[in-house]
Motif scaffolding. Structure first.
Motif, PDB file in Angstrom:
ATOM      1  N   ASN A  39      50.235  53.660  33.727  1.00 27.24           N
ATOM      2  CA  ASN A  39      49.206  53.593  34.765  1.00 27.24           C
ATOM      3  C   ASN A  39      48.727  54.965  35.243  1.00 27.24           C
ATOM      4  O   ASN A  39      47.787  55.048  36.024  1.00 27.24           O
ATOM      5  CB  ASN A  39      49.714  52.763  35.958  1.00 27.24           C
TER       6      ASN A  39
ATOM      7  N   THR B 168      43.501  49.287  46.738  1.00 24.17           N
ATOM      8  CA  THR B 168      43.328  49.054  45.312  1.00 24.17           C
ATOM      9  C   THR B 168      43.622  50.347  44.550  1.00 24.17           C
ATOM     10  O   THR B 168      43.060  51.401  44.866  1.00 24.17           O
ATOM     11  CB  THR B 168      41.908  48.514  44.976  1.00 24.17           C
ATOM     12  N   VAL B 169      44.493  50.229  43.558  1.00 23.69           N
ATOM     13  CA  VAL B 169      44.939  51.403  42.813  1.00 23.69           C
ATOM     14  C   VAL B 169      43.805  51.932  41.936  1.00 23.69           C
ATOM     15  O   VAL B 169      43.355  53.073  42.092  1.00 23.69           O
ATOM     16  CB  VAL B 169      46.189  51.063  41.955  1.00 23.69           C
ATOM     17  N   THR B 170      43.298  51.100  41.026  1.00 25.39           N
ATOM     18  CA  THR B 170      42.236  51.595  40.140  1.00 25.39           C
ATOM     19  C   THR B 170      40.937  51.830  40.928  1.00 25.39           C
ATOM     20  O   THR B 170      40.141  52.694  40.561  1.00 25.39           O
ATOM     21  CB  THR B 170      41.974  50.640  38.950  1.00 25.39           C
TER      22      THR B 170
ATOM     23  N   VAL C 268      50.698  40.935  46.648  1.00 27.03           N
ATOM     24  CA  VAL C 268      49.636  41.767  46.068  1.00 27.03           C
ATOM     25  C   VAL C 268      48.672  40.927  45.217  1.00 27.03           C
ATOM     26  O   VAL C 268      47.458  41.048  45.331  1.00 27.03           O
ATOM     27  CB  VAL C 268      50.233  42.940  45.252  1.00 27.03           C
ATOM     28  N   PHE C 269      49.231  40.084  44.353  1.00 29.68           N
ATOM     29  CA  PHE C 269      48.391  39.259  43.482  1.00 29.68           C
ATOM     30  C   PHE C 269      48.676  37.780  43.716  1.00 29.68           C
ATOM     31  O   PHE C 269      49.824  37.386  43.902  1.00 29.68           O
ATOM     32  CB  PHE C 269      48.669  39.566  42.003  1.00 29.68           C
TER      33      PHE C 269
ATOM     34  N   ARG D 180      42.069  45.506  31.844  1.00 26.32           N
ATOM     35  CA  ARG D 180      41.321  45.637  33.078  1.00 26.32           C
ATOM     36  C   ARG D 180      41.046  47.093  33.460  1.00 26.32           C
ATOM     37  O   ARG D 180      40.008  47.414  34.037  1.00 26.32           O
ATOM     38  CB  ARG D 180      42.142  44.955  34.175  1.00 26.32           C
ATOM     39  N   ALA D 181      41.963  47.987  33.087  1.00 24.33           N
ATOM     40  CA  ALA D 181      41.808  49.392  33.474  1.00 24.33           C
ATOM     41  C   ALA D 181      40.551  50.016  32.880  1.00 24.33           C
ATOM     42  O   ALA D 181      40.141  51.107  33.294  1.00 24.33           O
ATOM     43  CB  ALA D 181      43.044  50.188  33.057  1.00 24.33           C
TER      44      ALA D 181
ATOM     45  N   ARG E 135      50.911  35.233  40.350  1.00 25.10           N
ATOM     46  CA  ARG E 135      51.702  36.132  39.508  1.00 25.10           C
ATOM     47  C   ARG E 135      53.104  35.553  39.282  1.00 25.10           C
ATOM     48  O   ARG E 135      54.094  36.278  39.248  1.00 25.10           O
ATOM     49  CB  ARG E 135      51.804  37.522  40.115  1.00 25.10           C
TER      50      ARG E 135
ATOM     51  N   THR F 190      54.753  45.176  42.877  1.00 26.50           N
ATOM     52  CA  THR F 190      54.483  43.869  42.268  1.00 26.50           C
ATOM     53  C   THR F 190      54.804  43.894  40.768  1.00 26.50           C
ATOM     54  O   THR F 190      55.208  42.878  40.201  1.00 26.50           O
ATOM     55  CB  THR F 190      53.018  43.436  42.503  1.00 26.50           C
TER      56      THR F 190
ATOM     57  N   ARG G   9      41.443  38.920  40.308  1.00 22.58           N
ATOM     58  CA  ARG G   9      41.331  40.374  40.156  1.00 22.58           C
ATOM     59  C   ARG G   9      39.878  40.867  40.084  1.00 22.58           C
ATOM     60  O   ARG G   9      39.431  41.407  39.076  1.00 22.58           O
ATOM     61  CB  ARG G   9      42.115  40.843  38.930  1.00 22.58           C
ATOM     62  N   PRO G  10      39.141  40.720  41.173  1.00 20.17           N
ATOM     63  CA  PRO G  10      37.747  41.187  41.175  1.00 20.17           C
ATOM     64  C   PRO G  10      37.668  42.713  41.258  1.00 20.17           C
ATOM     65  O   PRO G  10      38.676  43.385  41.462  1.00 20.17           O
ATOM     66  CB  PRO G  10      37.185  40.564  42.450  1.00 20.17           C
ATOM     67  N   ILE G  11      36.438  43.252  41.107  1.00 23.28           N
ATOM     68  CA  ILE G  11      36.256  44.702  41.279  1.00 23.28           C
ATOM     69  C   ILE G  11      35.223  44.981  42.385  1.00 23.28           C
ATOM     70  O   ILE G  11      34.575  46.013  42.392  1.00 23.28           O
ATOM     71  CB  ILE G  11      35.866  45.409  39.958  1.00 23.28           C
TER      72      ILE G  11
HETATM   73  C1  UD1 Z   1      47.009  48.486  39.311  1.00 17.48           C
HETATM   74  C2  UD1 Z   1      47.987  48.627  38.181  1.00 17.48           C
HETATM   75  C3  UD1 Z   1      48.812  47.345  38.032  1.00 17.48           C
HETATM   76  C4  UD1 Z   1      49.464  46.982  39.358  1.00 17.48           C
HETATM   77  C5  UD1 Z   1      48.436  46.964  40.490  1.00 17.48           C
HETATM   78  C6  UD1 Z   1      49.077  46.774  41.851  1.00 17.48           C
HETATM   79  C7  UD1 Z   1      46.837  50.141  36.671  1.00 17.48           C
HETATM   80  C8  UD1 Z   1      46.143  50.339  35.382  1.00 17.48           C
HETATM   81  N1  UD1 Z   1      47.242  48.892  36.957  1.00 17.48           N
HETATM   82  O1  UD1 Z   1      46.121  47.423  38.977  1.00 17.48           O
HETATM   83  O2  UD1 Z   1      49.812  47.592  37.037  1.00 17.48           O
HETATM   84  O3  UD1 Z   1      50.036  45.694  39.257  1.00 17.48           O
HETATM   85  O4  UD1 Z   1      47.701  48.201  40.515  1.00 17.48           O
HETATM   86  O5  UD1 Z   1      50.028  47.745  42.090  1.00 17.48           O
HETATM   87  O6  UD1 Z   1      47.062  51.084  37.405  1.00 17.48           O
HETATM   88  N2  UD1 Z   1      41.309  43.654  44.581  1.00 17.48           N
HETATM   89  C9  UD1 Z   1      40.158  43.100  45.070  1.00 17.48           C
HETATM   90  N3  UD1 Z   1      38.975  43.729  44.805  1.00 17.48           N
HETATM   91  C10 UD1 Z   1      38.898  44.872  44.084  1.00 17.48           C
HETATM   92  C11 UD1 Z   1      40.087  45.443  43.582  1.00 17.48           C
HETATM   93  C12 UD1 Z   1      41.289  44.809  43.854  1.00 17.48           C
HETATM   94  O7  UD1 Z   1      40.176  42.081  45.723  1.00 17.48           O
HETATM   95  O8  UD1 Z   1      37.792  45.401  43.873  1.00 17.48           O
HETATM   96  C13 UD1 Z   1      42.605  43.004  44.855  1.00 17.48           C
HETATM   97  C14 UD1 Z   1      43.292  42.495  43.593  1.00 17.48           C
HETATM   98  O9  UD1 Z   1      42.815  41.232  43.234  1.00 17.48           O
HETATM   99  C15 UD1 Z   1      44.731  42.485  44.022  1.00 17.48           C
HETATM  100  C16 UD1 Z   1      44.825  43.697  44.954  1.00 17.48           C
HETATM  101  O10 UD1 Z   1      43.503  43.983  45.357  1.00 17.48           O
HETATM  102  O11 UD1 Z   1      45.010  41.329  44.755  1.00 17.48           O
HETATM  103  C17 UD1 Z   1      45.418  44.946  44.311  1.00 17.48           C
HETATM  104  O12 UD1 Z   1      44.773  45.207  43.100  1.00 17.48           O
HETATM  105  P1  UD1 Z   1      44.609  46.656  42.498  1.00 17.48           P
HETATM  106  O13 UD1 Z   1      45.452  47.637  43.243  1.00 17.48           O
HETATM  107  O14 UD1 Z   1      43.169  46.971  42.365  1.00 17.48           O
HETATM  108  O15 UD1 Z   1      45.220  46.495  41.048  1.00 17.48           O
HETATM  109  P2  UD1 Z   1      44.757  47.260  39.769  1.00 17.48           P
HETATM  110  O16 UD1 Z   1      44.254  48.601  40.162  1.00 17.48           O
HETATM  111  O17 UD1 Z   1      43.912  46.406  38.930  1.00 17.48           O
END
Ligand code: UD1
Length: 418
Positions: free
Chosen positions: A23, A163-165, A327-328, A93-94, A331, A304, A122-124
């Motif tokens: 990650n 949100t991480v990414t 978090v999710f 997804r990344a 899962r 998570t 997992r929306p963006i």
């Molecule tokens: C990253 C990690 C993944 C880890 C997750 C949580 C990478 C490549 N992947 O995923 O391994 O499980 O962090 O630690 O680094 N959300 C929204 N809208 C958005 C973005 C996120 O509602 O635009 C929600 C997601 O559905 C989820 C929560 O926010 O419920 C956290 O997601 P997010 O931190 O974005 O996960 P990823 O970055 O995809």
């Protein structure tokens, strides 16, 4: 499709070396899009997701060269496409991470909505709303996100949820924006901080890394840099559970123990012994662990990405455990497979109630996502009899040479390619 055949019941012992963090490596590879100069990345793990990212970056025109097992050279001096197509992004997804850098440097990006682990919707939306705040025009068309902006401008962005990414995407976008961007409620994960370290080496001006408020002052251009990816804390944590679940004695070298504090605390609560140096963790168990309660949280809380592995451990613990996923949604796909191995687990909403059983029994099971697969391998290592884990490609997305590493610890595990 490959399968893993595991004959369980053997206490695993020995030493294993942590790989570079998936990650961190993925966003850092994508960060190469921000400059026409070379980015040299060390300790890049050999994983399915890294391969997918190489495919995606090559498609855009980035030249990617692997000089040795762990070193990648990336150069984005001839970008010819600005679109990440569905065929390339559906497995990972990344891939949405290319959106911010492409938009910041070239003013446009078209990215298929991502697939990836089937762990909730997992929306963006948070990525997109934040880019719009920086002046981008975002539209959705036929499964694609199209974003345009002659030049992004600095903005104050408060993420609705962590949100991480999303944090990574916006941090990258802001490095080349006009003015200062402040990200509030930003993710504090070590992988976000490691990406920031690379960006700073490339000439970015970033402050507040590792805290929920990150401030980025845009610059006109970034330059080449060399960087070593941090160790994978999820892989490390998974090997810690390997020791606990098999009643073994495993030392994970070249890791960063302080990135795993929540995991270490929880493992100690189960009764296993955890010893640390600055760069290694040793876990010793005698095969008996106590049930504990777990609640997943963003960093520095319990990750998570370690929930499924701990559920396998709790399945053979003494007493009951309550595992809550915050978090999710959705899962818990490993639960049905663990039930097939004799576990006693009930799920109500986002909480799993686990009643420990004295022993799991080997069974054919199917991997459904990356971390769920790891939990099935762990269960198989602890179970009596033979466990066959199919759809191993999920595991290969995020674990480097997992069966080789387990073989090195004395496991009876075999990969069968069909
Ligand atoms: C990253 C990690 C993944 C880890 C997750 C949580 C990478 C490549 N992947 O995923 O391994 O499980 O962090 O630690 O680094 N959300 C929204 N809208 C958005 C973005 C996120 O509602 O635009 C929600 C997601 O559905 C989820 C929560 O926010 O419920 C956290 O997601 P997010 O931190 O974005 O996960 P990823 O970055 O995809």
């Amino acid at each position: 499709m490959d399968r893993l055949i595991i004959r369980g019941g053997i206490p695993l012992r020995g030493e294993v070396e942590a790989a570079g963090a998936k990650n961190a490596a993925l966003p850092e590879m994508v960060a190469s899009l921000l400059t026409g100069e070379s980015i040299q990345l060390h300790r890049v793990p050999q994983l399915g997701d890294v391969k997918t990212t190489i495919g995606l970056l090559s498609h855009l025109g980035v030249s990617v060269e692997r000089r040795d097992r762990e070193t990648l050279f990336l150069r984005a001096d001839r970008i010819s496409r600005f679109e990440a197509p569905y065929q390339l992004v559906k497995t990972m997804r990344a891939s949405v991470l290319v959106l911010g850098p492409l938009l910041a440097r070239f003013g446009r990006a078209r990215v298929s909505l991502p697939g990836g682990c089937a762990i909730g919707t997992r929306p963006i939306n948070l990525h997109l709303a934040a880019l719009e705040k920086m002046g981008a025009t975002v539209s959705l068309d036929a499964g694609y996100v199209e974003a345009k902006a002659p030049r992004l401008r600095g903005a104050r962005i408060t993420f609705d949820g962590q949100t991480v990414t999303g944090t990574e995407n916006l941090m990258m976008a802001a490095t080349l924006a006009d003015g200062v961007t402040v990200l509030e409620n930003a993710a504090c994960e070590p992988e976000v901080a490691d990406l920031a370290a690379l960006l700073i080496r490339m000439g970015a001006r970033i402050e507040g890394v590792g805290t929920p408020t990150i401030s980025i002052e845009g610059v006109d251009h970034l330059h080449g840099a060399e960087h070593e990816v941090i160790p994978d804390r999820v892989e490390t944590g998974t090997f810690m559970v390997v020791a606990a679940i098999t009643g073994g004695d495993v030392t994970i070298n070249r890791c960063v123990p302080c990135h795993l504090e929540a995991i270490t605390e929880k493992l100690q609560e189960t009764g296993v012994i955890v010893e640390e140096t600055d760069w290694s963790i040793r876990v010793c168990g005698d095969g008996r662990v106590q049930g504990i309660n777990i609640r997943t949280h963003p960093y520095p809380g319990f990750a998570t990405d370690m929930q499924a592995q701990f559920m396998a451990l709790m399945a053979i613990a003494q007493g009951s455990s309550v595992i809550t996923e915050t978090v999710f949604e959705n899962r818990f796909m490993h639960v049905n497979e663990l039930l097939r191995m004799g576990a006693d687990i009930k799920v109500i909403g986002t909480t799993a109630f686990v009643q420990g059983v004295p022993m799991l029994s080997g069974a054919p099971v199917m991997a459904t996502d990356l971390r769920a697969s790891a939990s099935l391998v762990l269960a198989g290592l602890a179970a009596q009899g033979i466990t066959t884990v199919s759809r191993v490609y999920h595991l290969d997305r995020g674990y480097e040479s997992i069966e080789q590493k387990l073989l090195g610890l004395g496991a009876n595990i075999e990969r069968v390619t069909e």
